[in-house]
Scaffold this motif. Structure first.
Motif, PDB file in Angstrom:
ATOM      1  N   CYS A  93      96.555  95.510  46.574  1.00  0.00           N
ATOM      2  CA  CYS A  93      95.474  94.433  46.396  1.00  0.00           C
ATOM      3  C   CYS A  93      94.939  93.430  47.434  1.00  0.00           C
ATOM      4  O   CYS A  93      95.822  93.211  48.391  1.00  0.00           O
ATOM      5  N   ALA A  94      93.787  93.358  47.423  1.00  0.00           N
ATOM      6  CA  ALA A  94      93.351  92.057  48.309  1.00  0.00           C
ATOM      7  C   ALA A  94      93.853  90.723  48.024  1.00  0.00           C
ATOM      8  O   ALA A  94      94.337  90.189  48.747  1.00  0.00           O
ATOM      9  N   PHE A  95      93.934  90.512  46.666  1.00  0.00           N
ATOM     10  CA  PHE A  95      94.453  89.147  46.445  1.00  0.00           C
ATOM     11  C   PHE A  95      95.014  89.177  44.976  1.00  0.00           C
ATOM     12  O   PHE A  95      94.763  90.144  44.068  1.00  0.00           O
ATOM     13  N   HIS A  96      95.815  88.218  44.633  1.00  0.00           N
ATOM     14  CA  HIS A  96      96.349  88.026  43.666  1.00  0.00           C
ATOM     15  C   HIS A  96      95.817  86.570  42.868  1.00  0.00           C
ATOM     16  O   HIS A  96      95.749  85.637  43.394  1.00  0.00           O
ATOM     17  N   LEU A  97      95.289  86.938  41.681  1.00  0.00           N
ATOM     18  CA  LEU A  97      94.821  85.691  40.752  1.00  0.00           C
ATOM     19  C   LEU A  97      95.680  85.201  39.740  1.00  0.00           C
ATOM     20  O   LEU A  97      96.278  85.949  38.790  1.00  0.00           O
ATOM     21  N   LYS A  98      96.068  84.130  40.043  1.00  0.00           N
ATOM     22  CA  LYS A  98      97.180  83.420  38.986  1.00  0.00           C
ATOM     23  C   LYS A  98      96.678  82.305  38.119  1.00  0.00           C
ATOM     24  O   LYS A  98      96.079  81.403  38.557  1.00  0.00           O
ATOM     25  N   CYS A  99      96.771  82.758  36.810  1.00  0.00           N
ATOM     26  CA  CYS A  99      96.221  81.661  35.688  1.00  0.00           C
ATOM     27  C   CYS A  99      97.185  80.633  35.751  1.00  0.00           C
ATOM     28  O   CYS A  99      98.164  80.776  35.454  1.00  0.00           O
ATOM     29  N   ARG A 100      96.704  79.623  35.730  1.00  0.00           N
ATOM     30  CA  ARG A 100      97.368  78.166  35.696  1.00  0.00           C
ATOM     31  C   ARG A 100      97.737  77.674  34.471  1.00  0.00           C
ATOM     32  O   ARG A 100      98.342  76.862  34.132  1.00  0.00           O
ATOM     33  N   GLU A 101      97.103  78.513  33.213  1.00  0.00           N
ATOM     34  CA  GLU A 101      97.305  78.030  32.093  1.00  0.00           C
ATOM     35  C   GLU A 101      98.304  79.191  31.346  1.00  0.00           C
ATOM     36  O   GLU A 101      99.443  78.660  30.860  1.00  0.00           O
ATOM     37  N   CYS A 102      97.905  80.378  31.362  1.00  0.00           N
ATOM     38  CA  CYS A 102      98.892  81.265  30.754  1.00  0.00           C
ATOM     39  C   CYS A 102      99.912  81.968  31.588  1.00  0.00           C
ATOM     40  O   CYS A 102     100.869  82.696  31.349  1.00  0.00           O
ATOM     41  N   GLY A 103      99.488  81.879  32.973  1.00  0.00           N
ATOM     42  CA  GLY A 103     100.723  82.404  33.858  1.00  0.00           C
ATOM     43  C   GLY A 103     100.269  83.723  34.408  1.00  0.00           C
ATOM     44  O   GLY A 103     101.368  84.375  35.247  1.00  0.00           O
ATOM     45  N   CYS A 104      99.537  84.292  33.728  1.00  0.00           N
ATOM     46  CA  CYS A 104      99.161  85.884  34.128  1.00  0.00           C
ATOM     47  C   CYS A 104      98.841  85.949  35.468  1.00  0.00           C
ATOM     48  O   CYS A 104      98.320  85.130  35.940  1.00  0.00           O
ATOM     49  N   VAL A 105      99.078  87.220  35.950  1.00  0.00           N
ATOM     50  CA  VAL A 105      98.754  87.301  37.474  1.00  0.00           C
ATOM     51  C   VAL A 105      97.796  88.619  37.327  1.00  0.00           C
ATOM     52  O   VAL A 105      98.187  89.661  36.860  1.00  0.00           O
ATOM     53  N   GLU A 106      96.580  88.580  38.117  1.00  0.00           N
ATOM     54  CA  GLU A 106      95.624  89.648  38.009  1.00  0.00           C
ATOM     55  C   GLU A 106      95.688  90.140  39.565  1.00  0.00           C
ATOM     56  O   GLU A 106      95.615  89.486  40.288  1.00  0.00           O
ATOM     57  N   HIS A 107      95.599  91.360  39.670  1.00  0.00           N
ATOM     58  CA  HIS A 107      95.817  92.105  40.878  1.00  0.00           C
ATOM     59  C   HIS A 107      94.252  92.380  41.162  1.00  0.00           C
ATOM     60  O   HIS A 107      93.572  93.170  40.341  1.00  0.00           O
ATOM     61  N   MET A 108      93.741  92.046  42.143  1.00  0.00           N
ATOM     62  CA  MET A 108      92.102  92.124  42.452  1.00  0.00           C
ATOM     63  C   MET A 108      92.171  92.986  43.438  1.00  0.00           C
ATOM     64  O   MET A 108      92.362  93.041  44.681  1.00  0.00           O
ATOM     65  N   GLU A 109      91.867  94.255  43.131  1.00  0.00           N
ATOM     66  CA  GLU A 109      91.438  95.453  43.806  1.00  0.00           C
ATOM     67  C   GLU A 109      89.991  95.661  43.831  1.00  0.00           C
ATOM     68  O   GLU A 109      89.767  96.538  43.264  1.00  0.00           O
ATOM     69  N   CYS A 110      89.298  95.065  44.766  1.00  0.00           N
ATOM     70  CA  CYS A 110      87.984  95.509  44.772  1.00  0.00           C
ATOM     71  C   CYS A 110      87.324  95.367  46.196  1.00  0.00           C
ATOM     72  O   CYS A 110      88.213  94.585  46.996  1.00  0.00           O
ATOM     73  N   GLU A 111      86.138  95.948  46.697  1.00  0.00           N
ATOM     74  CA  GLU A 111      85.815  95.946  47.848  1.00  0.00           C
ATOM     75  C   GLU A 111      85.461  94.446  48.555  1.00  0.00           C
ATOM     76  O   GLU A 111      85.732  94.215  49.689  1.00  0.00           O
ATOM     77  N   HIS A 112      84.919  93.750  47.593  1.00  0.00           N
ATOM     78  CA  HIS A 112      84.583  92.086  47.963  1.00  0.00           C
ATOM     79  C   HIS A 112      85.858  91.754  48.501  1.00  0.00           C
ATOM     80  O   HIS A 112      85.657  90.861  49.592  1.00  0.00           O
ATOM     81  N   GLY A 113      86.839  91.740  47.833  1.00  0.00           N
ATOM     82  CA  GLY A 113      88.238  90.978  48.324  1.00  0.00           C
ATOM     83  C   GLY A 113      88.587  91.752  49.561  1.00  0.00           C
ATOM     84  O   GLY A 113      88.985  91.052  50.731  1.00  0.00           O
ATOM     85  N   LYS A 114      88.464  92.984  49.940  1.00  0.00           N
ATOM     86  CA  LYS A 114      89.015  93.664  51.099  1.00  0.00           C
ATOM     87  C   LYS A 114      87.960  93.110  52.191  1.00  0.00           C
ATOM     88  O   LYS A 114      88.449  93.107  53.610  1.00  0.00           O
ATOM     89  N   GLU A 115      86.667  93.300  51.970  1.00  0.00           N
ATOM     90  CA  GLU A 115      85.829  92.476  52.950  1.00  0.00           C
ATOM     91  C   GLU A 115      86.143  91.277  53.472  1.00  0.00           C
ATOM     92  O   GLU A 115      85.921  91.132  54.615  1.00  0.00           O
TER      93      GLU A 115
END
Lengths: 129, 129
Positions: A74-96
């Motif tokens: 993943c380019a980045f990990h997005l962590k929600c400050r409310e529910c605590g879930c972590v999303e793996h952001m695998e997209c070209e925008h992030g890698k760019e």
DNA sequence: TTGCGTGCAAAGGTTTTGCATGGCA
DNA sequence: TGCCATGCAAAACCTTTGCACGCAA
């Protein structure tokens, strides 16, 4: 080193099968009966081996996550400050952006250690109600 | 509330004039003589007022930074894990990514709380030698 | 058998809190 | 004067460490 002991197996079992993120507190509760000193030592060893990743939570304690074999792509990990879930952001925008940061800002990002905080889609919807 | 007391003035003075980032330890040393309990209470109050921002450092202690009036306009903050410097990344690429994350991932980023970790250009050069 | 792992307890560092007193408005 | 801020000390919290014993290889 790194004997295949009971506590080692038990800790690793918690992280099996998926993107689990556990706080020290959750680990000690799920492995009730195992002394915290053993847990800390085992967790530290597993981090050294590269099997787990360790972060600081907002409350100052640690959070552990299984390291993906071969590294998380993943380019980045997005962590929600409310529910605590972590999303793996695998997209070209992030890698760019990663490339851009390296090329134009001279900054080599350690993305095992980098987490973007915010509010996930589900929690945003809930908050809008 | 928030009387204009000596310790309040002293703490604020540390953050005047620029992008200062201070650890609790640095603050207690610079304000030698002020009890830590007062410092913690004042720092917490200043965070509540929105004048300071508070983060967790890797060692588990706190780091404080002056909140820019009207909010920092940077897309991201890049923190070097070696020298500790913080770079404000104000460029279109970063802002585009923020928009993209919101639009395509449904994630609203809290960029006051988000720090990207890595190694800055200067430290990378040093390490290459 | 060797050496890492375990358990218990004690120590370490950072942050928080209780309570009586002091100071701003 | 009323209320918040201060100082001191003690507590709370998470994590680390010392040491003797146990167990995997």
């Amino acid at each position: 080193m790194n004997y295949n002991t009971k506590s080692r197996r038990e800790v690793l079992a918690l992280f099996e099968g998926g993107d689990v993120t556990l706080t020290t507190d959750e680990i000690t509760k799920r492995l009730d009966g195992v002394p915290v000193s053993t847990l800390y030592r085992r967790l530290a060893a597993l981090c050294d081996e590269g099997l787990l990743l360790r972060f600081r939570a907002d409350d100052g304690s640690y959070v552990y996550r299984a390291a993906h074999k071969g590294g998380c792509d993943c380019a980045f990990h997005l962590k929600c400050r409310e529910c605590g879930c972590v999303e793996h952001m695998e997209c070209e925008h992030g890698k760019e952006l990663l490339d851009h940061i390296g090329a134009h800002h001279g900054f080599s990002l350690d993305n095992a250690k980098t987490v973007l905080y915010g509010r996930c889609a589900a929690c945003s919807r809930k908050a809008a109600k």
